[in-house]
Design a protein around this motif. Structure first.
Motif, PDB file in Angstrom:
ATOM      1  N   GLY A 107       0.804  -1.211   0.000  1.00 27.62           N
ATOM      2  CA  GLY A 107       0.000   0.000   0.000  1.00 27.62           C
ATOM      3  C   GLY A 107       0.840   1.264   0.000  1.00 27.62           C
ATOM      4  O   GLY A 107       0.358   2.332  -0.331  1.00 27.62           O
ATOM      5  N   GLU A 108       2.110   1.121   0.355  1.00 22.93           N
ATOM      6  CA  GLU A 108       3.004   2.285   0.336  1.00 22.93           C
ATOM      7  C   GLU A 108       4.279   1.917  -0.404  1.00 22.93           C
ATOM      8  O   GLU A 108       5.337   2.439  -0.103  1.00 22.93           O
ATOM      9  CB  GLU A 108       3.400   2.685   1.768  1.00 22.93           C
ATOM     10  CG  GLU A 108       2.297   3.248   2.588  1.00 22.93           C
ATOM     11  CD  GLU A 108       2.759   3.594   3.995  1.00 22.93           C
ATOM     12  OE1 GLU A 108       2.252   4.565   4.529  1.00 22.93           O
ATOM     13  OE2 GLU A 108       3.617   2.897   4.560  1.00 22.93           O
ATOM     14  N   CYS A 109       4.178   0.969  -1.320  1.00 19.76           N
ATOM     15  CA  CYS A 109       5.374   0.386  -1.905  1.00 19.76           C
ATOM     16  C   CYS A 109       5.553   0.903  -3.323  1.00 19.76           C
ATOM     17  O   CYS A 109       4.641   0.853  -4.140  1.00 19.76           O
ATOM     18  CB  CYS A 109       5.214  -1.129  -1.908  1.00 19.76           C
ATOM     19  SG  CYS A 109       6.472  -1.983  -2.840  1.00 19.76           S
ATOM     20  N   ASP A 113       3.360   0.111  -6.750  1.00 16.89           N
ATOM     21  CA  ASP A 113       2.783   1.191  -7.554  1.00 16.89           C
ATOM     22  C   ASP A 113       3.237   1.101  -9.005  1.00 16.89           C
ATOM     23  O   ASP A 113       2.453   1.291  -9.929  1.00 16.89           O
ATOM     24  CB  ASP A 113       3.203   2.555  -6.985  1.00 16.89           C
ATOM     25  CG  ASP A 113       2.638   2.775  -5.595  1.00 16.89           C
ATOM     26  OD1 ASP A 113       1.770   1.973  -5.187  1.00 16.89           O
ATOM     27  OD2 ASP A 113       3.067   3.726  -4.921  1.00 16.89           O
ATOM     28  N   MET A 114       4.507   0.806  -9.195  1.00 16.35           N
ATOM     29  CA  MET A 114       5.013   0.756 -10.570  1.00 16.35           C
ATOM     30  C   MET A 114       4.486  -0.464 -11.296  1.00 16.35           C
ATOM     31  O   MET A 114       4.188  -0.402 -12.486  1.00 16.35           O
ATOM     32  CB  MET A 114       6.524   0.776 -10.562  1.00 16.35           C
ATOM     33  CG  MET A 114       7.049   2.159 -10.322  1.00 16.35           C
ATOM     34  SD  MET A 114       8.791   2.201 -10.662  1.00 16.35           S
ATOM     35  CE  MET A 114       9.256   3.508  -9.558  1.00 16.35           C
ATOM     36  N   VAL A 200      10.611  -0.347  -0.920  1.00 11.79           N
ATOM     37  CA  VAL A 200       9.810  -1.560  -0.766  1.00 11.79           C
ATOM     38  C   VAL A 200       9.806  -1.932   0.711  1.00 11.79           C
ATOM     39  O   VAL A 200      10.159  -1.124   1.557  1.00 11.79           O
ATOM     40  CB  VAL A 200      10.377  -2.698  -1.645  1.00 11.79           C
ATOM     41  CG1 VAL A 200      10.280  -2.333  -3.109  1.00 11.79           C
ATOM     42  CG2 VAL A 200      11.817  -3.017  -1.280  1.00 11.79           C
ATOM     43  N   GLY A 201       9.451  -3.149   1.000  1.00 15.55           N
ATOM     44  CA  GLY A 201       9.386  -3.541   2.409  1.00 15.55           C
ATOM     45  C   GLY A 201      10.587  -4.348   2.859  1.00 15.55           C
ATOM     46  O   GLY A 201      10.473  -5.225   3.701  1.00 15.55           O
ATOM     47  N   ARG A 213      -2.039  -2.115   8.696  1.00 16.25           N
ATOM     48  CA  ARG A 213      -1.892  -1.845   7.265  1.00 16.25           C
ATOM     49  C   ARG A 213      -1.913  -0.332   7.089  1.00 16.25           C
ATOM     50  O   ARG A 213      -2.672   0.352   7.782  1.00 16.25           O
ATOM     51  CB  ARG A 213      -3.039  -2.481   6.467  1.00 16.25           C
ATOM     52  CG  ARG A 213      -3.284  -3.925   6.794  1.00 16.25           C
ATOM     53  CD  ARG A 213      -2.112  -4.813   6.479  1.00 16.25           C
ATOM     54  NE  ARG A 213      -1.911  -4.963   5.042  1.00 16.25           N
ATOM     55  CZ  ARG A 213      -0.720  -5.170   4.476  1.00 16.25           C
ATOM     56  NH1 ARG A 213       0.354  -5.213   5.228  1.00 16.25           N
ATOM     57  NH2 ARG A 213      -0.604  -5.317   3.188  1.00 16.25           N
ATOM     58  N   PRO A 214      -1.129   0.175   6.166  1.00 20.12           N
ATOM     59  CA  PRO A 214      -1.046   1.630   6.037  1.00 20.12           C
ATOM     60  C   PRO A 214      -2.412   2.310   5.864  1.00 20.12           C
ATOM     61  O   PRO A 214      -2.630   3.384   6.395  1.00 20.12           O
ATOM     62  CB  PRO A 214      -0.184   1.828   4.796  1.00 20.12           C
ATOM     63  CG  PRO A 214       0.600   0.578   4.662  1.00 20.12           C
ATOM     64  CD  PRO A 214      -0.241  -0.514   5.240  1.00 20.12           C
ATOM     65  N   TRP A 215      -3.300   1.646   5.149  1.00 17.60           N
ATOM     66  CA  TRP A 215      -4.573   2.312   4.885  1.00 17.60           C
ATOM     67  C   TRP A 215      -5.514   2.274   6.094  1.00 17.60           C
ATOM     68  O   TRP A 215      -6.571   2.865   6.067  1.00 17.60           O
ATOM     69  CB  TRP A 215      -5.254   1.701   3.645  1.00 17.60           C
ATOM     70  CG  TRP A 215      -5.375   0.213   3.687  1.00 17.60           C
ATOM     71  CD1 TRP A 215      -6.394  -0.506   4.244  1.00 17.60           C
ATOM     72  CD2 TRP A 215      -4.456  -0.742   3.150  1.00 17.60           C
ATOM     73  NE1 TRP A 215      -6.157  -1.838   4.100  1.00 17.60           N
ATOM     74  CE2 TRP A 215      -4.987  -2.023   3.423  1.00 17.60           C
ATOM     75  CE3 TRP A 215      -3.233  -0.631   2.459  1.00 17.60           C
ATOM     76  CZ2 TRP A 215      -4.328  -3.200   3.045  1.00 17.60           C
ATOM     77  CZ3 TRP A 215      -2.602  -1.797   2.076  1.00 17.60           C
ATOM     78  CH2 TRP A 215      -3.135  -3.067   2.372  1.00 17.60           C
TER      79      TRP A 215
END
Ligand code: FMN
Ligand code: SF4
Ligand code: FES
Lengths: 788, 160, 452
Positions: A107-109, A113-114, A200-201, A213-215
């Motif tokens: 979610g924040e990676c 996203d790419m 990344v993580g 979770r980030p969201w």
């Protein structure tokens, strides 16, 4: 520099010569993806995500390493480019575990996203992936190699950014990995920058991993409550039980004065909030023991005893000690409470720098203080004393970054080769404790030279150093508590030509406490007591004689002349090693988070909210004002602002005169309501109005107090809008601090380092668990218990 | 850590070759390994100190180069090339033969600590393939018989 | 140590002194040694560069860049010292020629380095040899010491007033360090990771100074060019491909060896020079420039061996390593062996190379052992094509090019491996006989633990 014209995807654009293509594209909103490129760090060209077509070049070129040239024609949107990006993602996903569902970064990676953008979603891989188990490198740093995409950001931010160089690259080829400096663990400054910068993580935070979770979080941007540098931090909060719990600290949008930076304290040391020893209920001494009581009972007792003391023995028999960690609003209100409600000037706080002398020396010179931002752009910096790497981590970052990226010249005067000497152009090693002499010498007093000579420092060296400094325009001069009184004044007066100054105090709002007048002889803005009337009608009654300082209060206690002592967020008993019996006859009231040595002596202990649990403002040591936003909740506690107002109210004081009610009702009820996200109160107010109800306005609204501060405290009349948009605003020092030329002997530096933070540090699990906290830092003075 | 006089001399001589200290790192590691047997933590630490580097920086370099190893290995490091030119001329048979003879596989040691076996990439003996190196000594145009002779003579040397 | 061969078609220039005992400095002097250096000292920089330009000497390290032109890129004035590097890392599979030069004619390399130094006004040279070449390092170190003792190196060489220092450096096992900028990193004591270009080494190289880097054979040719003249040297080869070349003829032939043949010598004839295909077998393919170049099928071998002709034929002359492959060879296995090499040697810096070689190796292992599925074939090509031209340094191309050509030209052999069929091309195709597979088993072992 001259401008260069290029075309990107048919759009003409102009950028200064020397601009990297990837930045030029960004400037017109054309995004070129990248993993390894990171502004401000060295170029790698390793991830190959930024490949673009450039006319007349046979191969695709990396936009991150290409400097724009006049007439360059670039295509970033062709099929070839798209395919190249997609293929890079396919490659990097080959050995990637795709454990996004359980990955902290999900979610924040940037990789997620790419992959989403370039559609490398269908896997061509049939074969097994290389696996390696996750490793723990420190209490706060975990490393999961399979997730790592080897962008080397962590290695660079640690080395180039932090100058720590604790991460390396080992093995080669597909077996390459990021490795910590101590074989299987890290020994470093534990800043967590590597985690923050990891796209990344792969690097995850021990404090946050697998928590949420980030969201599921809301993000509240506020100000770090530890050291005096005032980093903006984003707290991730999650609803839990009846309130909000802080689960993460980082600097998500990198918009603050600290840009990318946060240190271990800013990033992780919010955990004291949930320490089991946290006070959550008022305590009242009954039969000699502190016993839980209701807020009503405790507050009524305090009000009763305060009123008795004032009405029988007068304000002179009462003392107030404020805090360097409470907000400006609270500090302002506290001294107002002392002066108007208790009618005494007996107010003090733990002083960590000679701000009055500083302000005095600067009187009549506008714009002579440097903001934290100035340190990043100044052409030259002079640092006298202090060890910012450990005591002012952001300041150290600003200096390092300025030297690295802008070639600033750093001059260091210290009795020790502190870490920042690695960035220094000139280093003057002086005998211990001779900082004041050095200041005098630099200010032109040749007779001070004798006291500065060491085996490394000769007369010629001294003279050369001073001469070089005199040639520096727009110098930023930084010094700590070593400089006081006259030497400080001499130094400040000596330098000319646009020099700006920073005086280093120790805690998050040390400067604010000083600015807000927590002095027995100074009003807010360092105004003399004689000017009380300018604060308004009721102030006319403020006594004209200076009150007792902390030492005098203790002495009075010994002589049984101190009837009450109201201690807000401070631990003078531990800090000044006060004999507990000195206060045996004094009615001591303590507001704090924990049962400190001082609280232990109190008749009444009131559990307070910490700065992450309330709104208000802090002024960092440079004088940059920023807003705090309420992030977390702690059941049972109240913000100091509310407690002060309630005591005043119970004492029969007209609280309209103490805490201005904001008639607009804007952001009403900030301190009071629990579980309120910024904005929700406004909605409540709007709803109230719609229903035809009176908007609920509260005497506990810190913004109303801030407005008063802005109106009456010299230097604080700064733009509201800037503040409200979450920016830092530099205050001016327009006060006068009369007569403050003698060295302030009450200054006691707290000697905090990266892994201590007074009382809060003692209750922070993270700070106590990192091994570095146990290793002696290079030039650490004998460890004192840091209180406050 | 003290190295042999000869090695100390070499290190001192190396330093005169370059404008920066660090340049001596790769040769120093290799020569130290030749003497100590492997690049031990102690070696890493010593060389780091001599070149003003951190241990981490040295380890980063050690782990990059395939001739450097951080664990002790058998006295005779048998490195069989199986790259294309050798492969075309039966290197795999040679490798397999040694495997069976010594009862060990790639990157393994015989229990007596005498031999270490490695399958390596091209060692520049393509025109004399198949080939292997025992420590630094080349053995070329190998056949299984020739391999046996080499192993035998090494064993003999040890028992003498 | 390594056996020498000979053939009447050979034209001996660099190999002139092989087997003549020229490691001994007196013997070397007797064989016209150090005459070229002395001549160069009188010629001056521009004349040397012009002579080398006229010789059409092209780099013998792989890329075939004209040496004279490379030298002319070095700025005349430089605030930082300039350097000359001799690249003796020789790690390209199939290549074993520099080894012979170091072994038999070490002083010719030293002369080449000095002359290049004079040409670009440099005063420091380094000769970098791969770590495995320990015995050659000893030979080179002795040669350098001898040259110092005679005043051929050091201050005021040959009494000319020109100073030139030279040292021998060892690597420690890494193919990528042969790449010029990685070599500089290694020489600076770092991991062999290539550098971002531009700036090119001629402008910013070793220690940040302008640097000439040439292959050992390239440099060993220089003294002969200085003495014999550029035109003479050029005339030995074909247009734009001056001189002769040490061809390393290896693989499935009767008389493998390093033969010095003129540039442009026909490849088919070359196989005959090496005694023809061994064991009565037939030619299947040739990799004409080391493991990094596209393969040629038997039908494509009627071709002159120079840089331009091979380029036109879709391959490359590379490092002069001619790997000759007979018809008993499984080309899938060959592709696997090549990829195993690149996977092992990738420096790991950039994504496509690091992951591409690893992925291709895994696929090829499975494929060759009978676990291949049809889409693997396209995928192998897809992966290689997506590496090509997109990696940080040419290593990625070196891994991709042979792979693409193998799939394209021998697709049928790949198809023949499908559906779990045992390898139809080789007698020793059983899995347990493949060291490639037993090197480590990813499935059971932690590959990271195996790294060192
Ligand atoms: C991956 C890779 C490996 C290389 N290995 C070698 C080598 O072992 N020896 C060599 O001389 N050149 C090698 N090269 C070529 C060098 O980068 C460089 O082009 C050469 O040393 C220049 O010399 P030349 O112009 O005389 O050929 C390699 C290039 C690459 C990309
Ligand atoms: S750990 Fe993260 S930041 Fe560091 S190299 Fe790996 S992916 Fe990049
Ligand atoms: S961003 Fe350009 S290669 Fe990574």
């Amino acid at each position: 520099m001259a401008d260069v014209n290029i075309t990107v995807d048919g759009r003409k654009l102009t950028a200064p010569a020397g601009t990297l293509l990837i930045e030029a594209c960004k400037s017109v909103g054309i995004e070129v993806p990248s993993f390894c490129y990171y502004p401000g760090l060295s170029l790698q060209g390793a991830c190959r995500m930024c490949l673009v077509e450039i006319a007349k070049m046979p191969k695709l070129q990396t936009a991150c390493t290409t400097v724009i040239q006049e007439g360059m024609a670039v295509t970033t949107a062709s099929d070839t480019v798209h395919q190249a990006r997609k293929a890079m993602l396919e490659f990097v996903l080959q050995n990637h575990p795709l454990d996004c569902p359980v990955c902290d970064a999900g979610g924040e990676c940037e990789l997620q996203d790419m992959t989403f953008s370039y559609g490398a979603s269908e896997s061509k891989l049939i074969d097994f992936k290389n696996h390696k188990d996750e490793e723990q490198w420190s209490p706060v740093v975990f490393f999961d190699r399979p997730r790592c995409i080897l962008c080397y950001r962590c290695v660079r931010v640690c080395g180039e950014g932090m100058d720590v160089w604790a991460l390396g690259i080992q093995n080669r080829g597909a077996l390459s990995l990021i490795a910590p400096n101590q074989d299987d663990h890290l020994e470093c400054e534990e800043c967590g920058m590597c985690i923050d910068i990891c796209p990344v993580g792969a690097l995850t935070s021990g404090a946050y991993r697998y928590k949420t979770r980030p969201w599921e979080m809301n993000h509240v941007s506020t100000v770090c409550l530890h050291c005096a540098d005032g980093c903006k931090t984003t707290l991730g909060v999650r609803r839990q039980g009846s309130g909000n719990q802080i689960v993460r600290g980082d600097n998500r949008d990198k918009s603050g004065i600290n840009g990318d930076f946060l240190c271990i304290k800013g990033r992780y040391a919010f955990d004291f909030i949930e320490h089991p020893d946290r006070l959550k209920q008022p305590l009242v001494r009954k039969n000699g023991t502190l016993t839980p009581a209701s807020w009503e009972e405790a507050l009524e007792l305090v009000a009763l005893r305060f009123r008795e003391a004032r009405d029988t023995d007068g304000g002179a028999s009462m003392g107030v000690i404020g805090s360097s960690r409470t907000t400006n609003e609270e500090n302002y209100l506290l001294q107002k409470f002392a002066r108007l409600v208790l009618r005494t000037n007996n107010i003090d706080h733990h002083r960590t720098a000679d701000f009055p002398a500083f302000v005095n020396a600067l009187s009549g010179r506008a714009h002579a203080t440097a903001s934290m931002r100035d340190v990043l752009s100044a052409p030259a910096v002079l640092l006298i004393g202090n060890d910012p790497t450990y005591q002012h981590p952001l300041l150290a970052w600003q200096i390092r970054t300025n030297v690295r990226l802008h070639g600033a010249r750093l001059y260091v005067v210290n009795s020790w080769p502190i870490k920042l000497t690695r960035q220094a152009k000139e280093f003057l090693q002086i005998p211990e404790g001779a900082e004041d002499k050095a200041a005098a010498f630099l200010a032109g007093d040749d007779s001070a030279a004798d006291a500065l000579l060491t085996s490394k420092t000769t007369r010629e060296k001294l003279a050369g150093f001073r001469e070089k400094l005199q040639g520096e325009q727009n110098l930023v001069v930084i010094f700590g508590s070593e400089l006081r009184g006259q030497e400080l004044a001499a130094l400040v007066r000596a330098a000319a030509r646009g020099a700006k100054y920073i005086c280093l105090g120790d805690h998050a709002n040390s400067r604010g406490a000083a600015d807000m007048g927590l002095y027995p002889d100074l009003l807010p803005g360092y105004l003399p007591l004689s000017e009380a009337a300018r604060f308004g009608e009721p102030w006319k009654s403020v006594p004209q004689q200076p009150g007792m300082d902390l030492e005098a209060m203790v002495a009075a206690g010994k002589e049984r002349k101190l009837r009450t002592l109201y201690v807000v967020g401070s631990n003078p008993v531990a800090r000044y090693a006060i004999d507990p019996f000195a206060l045996a006859e004094t009615f001591v009231v303590v507001e704090d988070l924990f049962l400190t040595e001082t609280a232990d002596l109190a008749e009444v202990v009131l559990p307070a909210a910490c700065a992450y649990e309330k709104s208000g403002s802090f002024t960092n040591t440079c004088g940059d004002l920023q807003l705090l936003r309420k992030a977390g909740d702690c059941e049972g506690v109240k913000p100091d602002l509310e407690i002060i107002v309630r005591i005043a109210e119970l004492m029969g004081f007209d609280i309209q005169q103490l805490a201005p009610l904001d008639p607009s009702g804007m952001r009403a009820d900030f301190g009071e309501s629990r579980g309120v996200q910024s904005g929700e109160v406004d909605q409540q107010a709007i709803w109230n109005r719609r229903q035809g109800y009176e908007p609920r306005v509260s005497p506990f609204n810190p913004f109303a107090v801030l407005k008063e501060i802005q109106r009456v405290v010299p230097g604080y009349n700064v733009g509201q809008l800037e503040l409200l948009s979450g920016n830092d605003v530099h205050t001016a020092t327009a006060g006068r601090a009369p007569g403050k030329t003698e060295a302030d002997r009450f200054i006691l530096p707290s000697h905090e380092n990266l892994f201590t933070s007074g009382t809060l540090g003692r209750y922070s699990d993270v700070l106590n668990r990192v091994i570095e906290a146990r290793l002696r830092l290079p030039n650490e003075k004998e460890k004192e218990i840091a209180a406050d | 850590m003290q190295f042999s006089d000869q090695l100390e001399k070499r290190f001192a001589e190396l330093q005169t070759h370059y404008p920066i200290k660090r340049s001596a790192l790769v040769p120093m590691l290799l020569y130290a390994q030749d003497e100590v047997g492997h690049v031990s933590d102690e070696v890493v630490h010593e060389i780091a100190a001599r070149l003003d580097l951190t241990d981490l920086e040295v380890r980063n370099v050690v782990s990059y180069y395939s001739m450097l190893h951080t664990k002790p290995i058998g006295k005779y490091n048998i490195q069989v090339c199986t790259n294309i030119s050798c492969m075309l001329r039966g290197a795999e048979k040679v490798f397999d033969h040694i495997r069976q003879r010594l009862g060990i596989g790639h990157k393994q040691d015989t229990p007596d600590g005498l031999f270490h076996l490695e399958e390596v990439e091209c060692i520049g003996a393509c025109c004399w393939a198949p080939a292997m190196q025992v420590n630094y000594t080349y053995h070329e145009n190998l056949t299984t018989e020739k391999v046996d002779e080499v192993l035998e003579s090494l064993r003999k040397k040890e028992t003498q | 140590m390594a056996d020498l061969v000979s053939h009447p078609d050979e034209v001996r220039v660099v190999s002139k002194r092989f087997g003549e005992g020229a490691t001994d400095i007196d013997r070397y002097l007797a064989l016209d040694g150090y005459k070229a250096t002395q001549k160069a000292l009188t010629m001056g920089a521009d004349a040397i560069i012009n002579e080398v330009k006229a010789s059409n000497l092209r780099g013998r390290g792989g890329a075939g860049f004209p040496a004279g032109m490379k030298w002319s890129f070095v700025p005349k004035q430089s605030p930082k010292p300039k350097y000359v590097l001799c690249n003796g890392d020789e790690s390209e599979p199939g290549t074993c020629k520099d080894r012979l030069i170091f072994e038999h004619d070490p002083h010719s390399v030293i002369e080449g380095v000095i002359i290049a130094g004079i040409a670009v006004d440099s005063h420091q040279g380094y000769i970098y040899l791969r770590g495995e070449y320990r015995y050659l390092i000893e030979i080179m170190e002795k040669a350098v010491a001898d040259a110092y003792a005679r005043g051929f190196l050091g201050k005021n060489i040959f009494g000319s007033g020109y100073d030139f220092e030279c040292a021998v450096q060892t690597g420690a096992g890494a193919y990528e360090v042969g790449e010029e900028s990685a070599l500089m990193e290694s020489l600076e004591g770092k991991r062999g990771i290539p550098r971002i270009r531009p700036p090119f080494p001629a402008v910013v190289g070793l220690y940040g100074g302008p640097t000439v880097i040439n292959n050992a054979e390239t440099l060993a040719n220089v003294p002969h060019i200085i003495l014999g003249g550029g035109e003479w040297y050029a005339s030995l080869g074909t247009p734009k491909n001056g001189g002769t070349r040490l061809f390393c003829l290896s693989g499935s032939v009767n008389k493998p060896g390093v033969y010095e043949l003129p540039m442009g010598y026909n490849l088919r004839k070359m196989i005959e020079v090496a005694g023809g295909i061994w064991n009565g077998r037939k030619l299947k393919a040739v990799q004409p420039g080391g493991s990094s170049v596209p393969v040629l099928t038997a039908d494509e071998t009627d071709i002159p061996m120079d840089f331009d002709a091979l380029m036109k034929a879709g391959s490359m002359l590379g490092s002069g390593a001619v790997v000759i492959i007979d018809d008993s060879t499984c080309m899938v296995k060959y592709a696997l062996r090549v990829m195993k090499f690149y996977q092992h040697e990738s420096c790991g810096w950039c994504i496509p190379c690091r992951e591409g070689t690893d992925w291709l190796k895994k696929t090829l292992i499975r494929f060759h052992s009978g676990g291949g599925v049809r889409r693997d074939i396209d995928n192998i090509q897809y992966l290689a094509e997506n590496m090509l031209g997109r990696t940080f340094c040419p290593f990625g191309d070196a891994a991709a090019m042979p792979t693409i050509s193998l799939v394209k030209k021998f697709r049928q052999e790949f198809e023949d491996h499908l559906e779990g069929k045992p390898c139809p091309y080789e007698d020793h195709g059983k899995i347990e006989h493949l060291p490639v597979l037993t090197a480590w088993d990813h499935r059971t072992a932690d590959p990271w633990a195996q790294a060192h």
